[in-house]
Design a protein around this motif. Sequence first.
Motif, PDB file in Angstrom:
ATOM      1  N   PHE B 209      26.353  -8.589  37.018  1.00  0.00           N
ATOM      2  CA  PHE B 209      25.363  -9.483  37.614  1.00  0.00           C
ATOM      3  C   PHE B 209      24.113  -8.723  38.053  1.00  0.00           C
ATOM      4  O   PHE B 209      24.209  -7.680  38.690  1.00  0.00           O
ATOM      5  N   GLY B 210      22.955  -9.283  37.733  1.00  0.00           N
ATOM      6  CA  GLY B 210      21.706  -8.638  38.132  1.00  0.00           C
ATOM      7  C   GLY B 210      20.515  -9.538  37.895  1.00  0.00           C
ATOM      8  O   GLY B 210      20.655 -10.755  37.808  1.00  0.00           O
ATOM      9  N   ALA B 211      19.344  -8.944  37.810  1.00  0.00           N
ATOM     10  CA  ALA B 211      18.058  -9.628  37.623  1.00  0.00           C
ATOM     11  C   ALA B 211      17.527 -10.227  38.922  1.00  0.00           C
ATOM     12  O   ALA B 211      16.446 -10.787  38.945  1.00  0.00           O
ATOM     13  N   GLU B 212      18.301 -10.126  39.997  1.00  0.00           N
ATOM     14  CA  GLU B 212      17.771 -10.530  41.299  1.00  0.00           C
ATOM     15  C   GLU B 212      18.484  -9.736  42.380  1.00  0.00           C
ATOM     16  O   GLU B 212      19.569  -9.196  42.153  1.00  0.00           O
ATOM     17  N   MET B 213      17.873  -9.683  43.557  1.00  0.00           N
ATOM     18  CA  MET B 213      18.472  -8.960  44.660  1.00  0.00           C
ATOM     19  C   MET B 213      19.680  -9.728  45.191  1.00  0.00           C
ATOM     20  O   MET B 213      19.633 -10.938  45.296  1.00  0.00           O
ATOM     21  N   TRP B 214      20.755  -9.027  45.494  1.00  0.00           N
ATOM     22  CA  TRP B 214      21.898  -9.694  46.133  1.00  0.00           C
ATOM     23  C   TRP B 214      22.567  -8.751  47.105  1.00  0.00           C
ATOM     24  O   TRP B 214      22.243  -7.569  47.155  1.00  0.00           O
ATOM     25  N   THR B 215      23.501  -9.285  47.885  1.00  0.00           N
ATOM     26  CA  THR B 215      24.069  -8.516  48.988  1.00  0.00           C
ATOM     27  C   THR B 215      25.573  -8.314  48.796  1.00  0.00           C
ATOM     28  O   THR B 215      26.197  -8.954  47.955  1.00  0.00           O
ATOM     29  N   GLU B 216      26.137  -7.440  49.610  1.00  0.00           N
ATOM     30  CA  GLU B 216      27.594  -7.208  49.589  1.00  0.00           C
ATOM     31  C   GLU B 216      28.351  -8.497  49.949  1.00  0.00           C
ATOM     32  O   GLU B 216      29.421  -8.765  49.417  1.00  0.00           O
ATOM     33  N   GLU B 217      27.765  -9.275  50.865  1.00  0.00           N
ATOM     34  CA  GLU B 217      28.410 -10.536  51.276  1.00  0.00           C
ATOM     35  C   GLU B 217      28.537 -11.464  50.076  1.00  0.00           C
ATOM     36  O   GLU B 217      29.545 -12.138  49.888  1.00  0.00           O
ATOM     37  N   MET B 218      27.478 -11.485  49.248  1.00  0.00           N
ATOM     38  CA  MET B 218      27.495 -12.315  48.050  1.00  0.00           C
ATOM     39  C   MET B 218      28.550 -11.794  47.079  1.00  0.00           C
ATOM     40  O   MET B 218      29.249 -12.563  46.431  1.00  0.00           O
ATOM     41  N   ARG B 219      28.643 -10.474  46.985  1.00  0.00           N
ATOM     42  CA  ARG B 219      29.640  -9.868  46.083  1.00  0.00           C
ATOM     43  C   ARG B 219      31.037 -10.351  46.465  1.00  0.00           C
ATOM     44  O   ARG B 219      31.807 -10.781  45.613  1.00  0.00           O
ATOM     45  N   ASP B 220      31.361 -10.273  47.749  1.00  0.00           N
ATOM     46  CA  ASP B 220      32.683 -10.690  48.213  1.00  0.00           C
ATOM     47  C   ASP B 220      32.964 -12.137  47.829  1.00  0.00           C
ATOM     48  O   ASP B 220      34.052 -12.479  47.374  1.00  0.00           O
ATOM     49  N   LYS B 221      31.959 -12.977  48.015  1.00  0.00           N
ATOM     50  CA  LYS B 221      32.132 -14.405  47.751  1.00  0.00           C
ATOM     51  C   LYS B 221      32.387 -14.657  46.256  1.00  0.00           C
ATOM     52  O   LYS B 221      33.270 -15.418  45.886  1.00  0.00           O
ATOM     53  N   ILE B 222      31.589 -13.970  45.410  1.00  0.00           N
ATOM     54  CA  ILE B 222      31.736 -14.145  43.959  1.00  0.00           C
ATOM     55  C   ILE B 222      33.107 -13.638  43.506  1.00  0.00           C
ATOM     56  O   ILE B 222      33.790 -14.281  42.709  1.00  0.00           O
ATOM     57  N   GLU B 223      33.509 -12.485  44.033  1.00  0.00           N
ATOM     58  CA  GLU B 223      34.795 -11.908  43.625  1.00  0.00           C
ATOM     59  C   GLU B 223      35.945 -12.832  44.000  1.00  0.00           C
ATOM     60  O   GLU B 223      36.906 -12.986  43.259  1.00  0.00           O
ATOM     61  N   GLU B 224      35.802 -13.470  45.165  1.00  0.00           N
ATOM     62  CA  GLU B 224      36.848 -14.371  45.645  1.00  0.00           C
ATOM     63  C   GLU B 224      36.891 -15.641  44.801  1.00  0.00           C
ATOM     64  O   GLU B 224      37.969 -16.081  44.394  1.00  0.00           O
ATOM     65  N   THR B 225      35.722 -16.235  44.505  1.00  0.00           N
ATOM     66  CA  THR B 225      35.737 -17.537  43.817  1.00  0.00           C
ATOM     67  C   THR B 225      36.011 -17.413  42.322  1.00  0.00           C
ATOM     68  O   THR B 225      36.502 -18.350  41.712  1.00  0.00           O
ATOM     69  N   LEU B 226      35.684 -16.278  41.709  1.00  0.00           N
ATOM     70  CA  LEU B 226      35.907 -16.142  40.267  1.00  0.00           C
ATOM     71  C   LEU B 226      37.056 -15.185  39.951  1.00  0.00           C
ATOM     72  O   LEU B 226      37.444 -15.042  38.799  1.00  0.00           O
ATOM     73  N   GLY B 227      37.570 -14.507  40.969  1.00  0.00           N
ATOM     74  CA  GLY B 227      38.713 -13.620  40.775  1.00  0.00           C
ATOM     75  C   GLY B 227      38.421 -12.464  39.845  1.00  0.00           C
ATOM     76  O   GLY B 227      39.232 -12.104  38.997  1.00  0.00           O
ATOM     77  N   LEU B 228      37.222 -11.874  39.995  1.00  0.00           N
ATOM     78  CA  LEU B 228      36.855 -10.763  39.115  1.00  0.00           C
ATOM     79  C   LEU B 228      36.259  -9.633  39.942  1.00  0.00           C
ATOM     80  O   LEU B 228      36.096  -9.754  41.151  1.00  0.00           O
ATOM     81  N   LYS B 229      35.960  -8.508  39.287  1.00  0.00           N
ATOM     82  CA  LYS B 229      35.243  -7.411  39.905  1.00  0.00           C
ATOM     83  C   LYS B 229      33.763  -7.649  39.618  1.00  0.00           C
ATOM     84  O   LYS B 229      33.359  -7.706  38.446  1.00  0.00           O
ATOM     85  N   ALA B 230      32.963  -7.804  40.661  1.00  0.00           N
ATOM     86  CA  ALA B 230      31.542  -8.090  40.460  1.00  0.00           C
ATOM     87  C   ALA B 230      30.740  -6.789  40.487  1.00  0.00           C
ATOM     88  O   ALA B 230      30.783  -6.051  41.463  1.00  0.00           O
ATOM     89  N   LEU B 231      30.060  -6.507  39.381  1.00  0.00           N
ATOM     90  CA  LEU B 231      29.312  -5.257  39.252  1.00  0.00           C
ATOM     91  C   LEU B 231      27.817  -5.525  39.210  1.00  0.00           C
ATOM     92  O   LEU B 231      27.346  -6.491  38.616  1.00  0.00           O
ATOM     93  N   ASN B 232      27.090  -4.620  39.836  1.00  0.00           N
ATOM     94  CA  ASN B 232      25.645  -4.746  39.953  1.00  0.00           C
ATOM     95  C   ASN B 232      24.958  -4.051  38.771  1.00  0.00           C
ATOM     96  O   ASN B 232      25.230  -2.887  38.501  1.00  0.00           O
ATOM     97  N   ILE B 233      24.111  -4.773  38.063  1.00  0.00           N
ATOM     98  CA  ILE B 233      23.352  -4.167  36.960  1.00  0.00           C
ATOM     99  C   ILE B 233      21.874  -4.205  37.338  1.00  0.00           C
ATOM    100  O   ILE B 233      21.413  -5.142  37.988  1.00  0.00           O
ATOM    101  N   TYR B 234      21.145  -3.157  36.970  1.00  0.00           N
ATOM    102  CA  TYR B 234      19.731  -3.075  37.327  1.00  0.00           C
ATOM    103  C   TYR B 234      18.892  -2.771  36.090  1.00  0.00           C
ATOM    104  O   TYR B 234      19.324  -2.052  35.191  1.00  0.00           O
TER     105      TYR B 234
END
Lengths: 143, 433
Positions: B209-234
Amino acid sequence: MSTKQISVFLENKEGRIRDAIKILGEENINIHALSIADTTKYGILRLIVDDNFKAVQSFEKNNFIVRENDVVIVTVPDEPNGLNSTLEVLNDGKINIEYIYAFSNVKIDEAIVVIRLENIEKAIELFKENGIKVLEQEDIDKL
Amino acid sequence: MIWNEKAECMTHEEKEKLQLRRLQKTVKVAYENVPFYRQKLDDAGVKPEDIKTLKDIEKLPFTTKDDLRATYPFGLFAVPYDDIVEIHASSGTTGKPTVSGYTKKDLDIWGEIIARGLGMAGAEKNWIIQNAYGYGLFTGGFGIHHGAYRFGAMTVPMSAGNTQRQLTNMQDFQSDILTCTPSYAMYLGESLHKAGIPLENINLKAGIFGAEMWTEEMRDKIEETLGLKALNIYGLTEIMGPGVAQECLEQDGIHISDDHFYPEIIDPETGEVLGDDEKGELVLTTLTREGMPVIRFRTKDLTSLMSGDCACGRTTKRMTRITGRSDDMLKIKGVMVFPSQIEKALLTVEGVTPNYQIIVSRPELTDVLEVKVEATKELFSDEVKEMEKVEKKIFDAIRSETGIRAEVIICEPESLPRSEGKAVRVIDERNFE
């Protein structure tokens, strides 16, 4: 028994009080009493109305922030020293008053006083012990 | 898996030798083929042969977004049009869009760095990549596409939107990796739950996931709702697109493909180059790009370069999560403040929504910071005393985060301006002329 007061958050902008009051008019809600706390930044409109549920719903529908909270409403003899004797009861009971406002109504010979305080149960107990009449929600509804 | 062990795990000495060789070539090519760079270097009194060590990069002038706009659309191309096979462009939210041109070799390198990212996400060749980045001038869709093709994984070219179809394909194809913006990932997660689809029905293992700024809190939420490892791409259009840097499964810093892009961190005020672990503005130089070499591009993105190597075994330079942009930095009473800091402070207070506005003014001779916050039921009380407590809480949160005393104003809900996409969060009324 305590009764419910509703409070509405208002910005310090012309026309906002009227906007709020207009909603009650449109919904056919009657206002028994009203008081406004004003600060430099905002105002808090406090109301005793004849239909709290409907009032809260209408305000929320129109995007106002609104809350219901408990107040004690008592009647006070319409004569000198009337209010003083009521306040003395709270004073002796070491109960702090947050704010207070009064109104009158043709159906009652006495002045009606709305009091917001911290320890409502204790205040009501003291009032009753001292023979001060505390109005219930149904008394308010009959006004 | 490590996609390219030779490139991603080389020793630091090897890396620096390679970077210097490539930097020298890039500067030479830009000087000889791009009139804009020739002029820029001449004005700065630097010749390509002055680059003898990596440190000499500091002699070179910066390239800014304004420079790219001045040469719009194709002024920075270093090769004839015959050799440019694809272009992409930024959205142009802050003015004219910037255009990026790619040769066949550039596309190979772009594919290479994205393939490294897929490796960092644990991908195998038999994995299915559901690509929900927009396809078009935006670099997201095609960037991932080129990379997945090079990697040899199966690409599902979804593009963004069409949420129902995304959820259906996620289940029917059993996609392994999801690629999209973090905000769309959040939305997909919510939609999945609203549709009552249990996590067992999908097979997502990682998200890029990338192309916009996001936070650790968002990471936790995404990982929980989609059951995946969320990685930051820049990445950024000016330099290449996504894949300039990406996190591995350690989620401990974003690996920059520094054999292709040379990173520096500068003080955005003075332009001085800072050391490892010091926070500043990221500056990037392309080391292998043919179509459009870019020298010392000021990204405006704020981050720091991390010292030491990652536990994953890769030796590529890592950077921390982007926390803001140097162009939205405010100097209030001489203190640097970022809107993101104020947002962070506000969100620590119960009942505060992300609807806020920052107003800086100078009514007398000193700066005044006003922060407007929309009221909610949680923030409101019938007692002025309680309201003052809430204001004090917000005041204290802002003060401990920024050191600045703000005038906190609670206003009515939905009274602050809203805009599609980028909200006007900051109003600076000071006149510095």
